[in-house]
Design an enzyme around this catalytic site. Structure first.
Site, short mmCIF file in Angstrom:
data_model
loop_
_atom_site.label_atom_id
_atom_site.label_comp_id
_atom_site.label_asym_id
_atom_site.label_seq_id
_atom_site.Cartn_x
_atom_site.Cartn_y
_atom_site.Cartn_z
CG ASP A 186 33.54 34.73 31.90
OD1 ASP A 186 34.15 33.65 31.93
OD2 ASP A 186 32.48 34.95 32.52
CD GLU A 187 37.40 42.02 31.84
OE1 GLU A 187 38.63 42.24 31.91
OE2 GLU A 187 36.55 42.77 32.36
#
Length: 268
Positions: free
Chosen positions: A41-42
């Site tokens: 999710d970065e």
């Protein structure tokens, strides 16, 4: 570094050109519970990319295909390889495959003086940010990033590719080594546009967009060890954006050692 998986079709099936989301899901499943799962999710380069199941085209049961997964992280590739070996059933959307074999594959553009050709195995995604529209004389009726097209000329394409590779260099290479933009020369000697095209892309579950992509053939001559590192980084991470969706995957297709004069075709 790469993992090469040899596949065969388990049924007659039409080739699915929108395979990206399903194949990405299988790779993320392979990384579940590892240190690489944390980067999902970065908002930064993920550190892997992959080919399409090639050659593309409708299949009959038993037809063979090849899949490549690339990354600068050997351990990440080891996790993907282990997953492919543990679960030989590989369903990519509506394309059902069996994994026959999985092996490691080393790739390198060659020592300084080596020349060659790199081709994009999958479409390259380049988007021009709105704050650079005026710089490139882009007139548009929206304030969102603009997909690169040939009419935008090579300057924005080159700049976006270099800026993107800089980000990957900052993340995956030691800080004391110069990145692509810190050298005075271009990454490639020449660039031949093969085609531009648009496809529907499932960005996340339930979100589907149409993206404009391009396919290229790049010529290179390795100038020094820094340039060699930059080109190999492109092989490991892809060029352009959204590489973890399989875009911007590149292959060496020809390579010649200037000292020996030996030129060879490279299949992967």
């Amino acid at each position: 570094m790469r993992v090469i998986a040899h596949l065969h079709a388990r049924a007659d099936t039409a080739y699915d050109n929108t395979y990206h989301h399903k194949l990405r899901g299988r790779i993320w499943n392979a990384l579940d519970g590892t240190e690489y799962d944390e980067i999902h999710d970065e908002d930064r380069p993920k550190g892997f990319t992959y080919s399409n199941p090639f050659p593309p085209g409708d299949m009959r049961e038993g037809d063979e295909r090849t899949l490549l997964v690339a990354s600068p992280h050997e351990e990440l590739l080891a996790n993907v390889a282990a997953d492919f070996k543990d679960d030989r059933e590989l369903n990519i959307g509506e394309m059902p495959f069996h994994v026959n074999s999985v092996n490691g594959l080393a790739t390198d553009v060659g020592e300084p003086g080596t020349s060659g050709t790199i081709e994009t195995g999958t479409g390259v995604l380049v988007r021009i940010p709105p704050w650079r529209f005026e710089e490139y004389d882009i007139e548009t009726d929206h304030d969102e990033a603009e997909f690169w097209r040939p009419e935008h000329t090579m300057e924005p394409f080159h700049n976006q590719i270099e800026n993107n590779l800089d980000k990957k260099h900052d993340r995956f290479c030691p800080d004391y080594l110069p990145g692509p933009s810190e050298t005075s020369d271009d990454l490639f000697d020449g660039a031949d546009l093969i085609k531009t095209f648009s496809i529907p892309v499932t960005v996340t579950q339930g979100q589907r967009e149409t993206w404009v992509l391009s396919k290229w053939r790049f010529d290179y001559t390795v100038r020094d060890d820094h340039h060699r590192r930059h080109l190999n980084l492109a092989l490991d991470t892809g060029i352009g954006e959204r590489n973890s969706l399989g875009f911007g995957f590149v292959n060496i297709t020809e390579k010649e050692d200037q000292r020996s004069g030996r030129r060879e075709r490279v299949d992967a």
